[in-house]
Design an enzyme around this catalytic site. Sequence first.
Site, PDB file in Angstrom:
ATOM      1  N   ASP A  10     -11.459  -2.604  -6.943  1.00 48.93           N
ATOM      2  CA  ASP A  10     -11.014  -2.633  -5.553  1.00 48.93           C
ATOM      3  C   ASP A  10     -11.398  -3.976  -4.932  1.00 48.93           C
ATOM      4  O   ASP A  10     -12.259  -4.694  -5.452  1.00 48.93           O
ATOM      5  CB  ASP A  10     -11.676  -1.466  -4.812  1.00 48.93           C
ATOM      6  CG  ASP A  10     -11.348  -1.442  -3.337  1.00 48.93           C
ATOM      7  OD1 ASP A  10     -10.163  -1.477  -2.980  1.00 48.93           O
ATOM      8  OD2 ASP A  10     -12.300  -1.393  -2.531  1.00 48.93           O
ATOM      9  N   ASP A  14     -15.386   1.545  -3.724  1.00 49.99           N
ATOM     10  CA  ASP A  14     -16.446   1.784  -2.745  1.00 49.99           C
ATOM     11  C   ASP A  14     -16.184   2.993  -1.863  1.00 49.99           C
ATOM     12  O   ASP A  14     -16.989   3.281  -0.979  1.00 49.99           O
ATOM     13  CB  ASP A  14     -16.623   0.550  -1.853  1.00 49.99           C
ATOM     14  CG  ASP A  14     -15.455   0.353  -0.895  1.00 49.99           C
ATOM     15  OD1 ASP A  14     -14.306   0.308  -1.371  1.00 49.99           O
ATOM     16  OD2 ASP A  14     -15.695   0.261   0.311  1.00 49.99           O
TER      17      ASP A  14
END
Length: 231
Positions: free
Chosen positions: A14, A175
């Site tokens: 990400d 996350d």
Amino acid sequence: MATVSMPCTAVLIDLDGTLVDSAPDIVEAANRMLADFGSPALPFDTVAGFIGRGVPNLVRRVLETAGLTPRVEAAEAVAMFHRHYAETNGRLGSVFPGVEAGLEALRRQGYRLACVTNKPRALAVPLLALTGLSQYLEVLVAGDSIAQMKPDPEPLRHACNLLDVDTAQGVLVGDSAVDVAAARAAGIPVCLVRYGYAGPGGPAALGADALLDSLEALPALLTPARLAPAA
């Protein structure tokens, strides 16, 4: 932690909250947008909590929180946000500690690296270039690269296809709950960084297969066998 014998060959990562602390850029752009509508700025943590599901969702949440819906058209606000974010993107945020060393170690050990983000390509490309992270990544799947975004698993499958590896040989690093949901749907393991934008409960509450203090810790978890996704 359970492992299986198939080696991991692809690491999908990400962007916002994982590689780059882009919240300062995003919050500033959102509050500039609010100022254009004559509305006061929102607290930093409030706006940062909306990061991760794409720009339209973030702008919608900001407008709702500021009490500007339905008076303000979402499309107008999104366009205004993009204009401001083009000015702040990569200017206020920074690469998280350990990211470059972790990416270099992964690349040196032969892992294929891709960034899979819900950020639009027009914003993701310059951010990766400004931070110098593009040199480590073979593939970028942005929020508008295909029709689906995370938490749909298709961006992860698409990244693996572009890397010419089986999806089952991938691991996702993120996350947020969006990353966990995407990885679970794709049937691959997911590691969450302890920093980032996980929300009030923190990353420990999201059920990842592993938690990382730094991206530098990832190579050791992938050697000699890949992580197995939680049942």
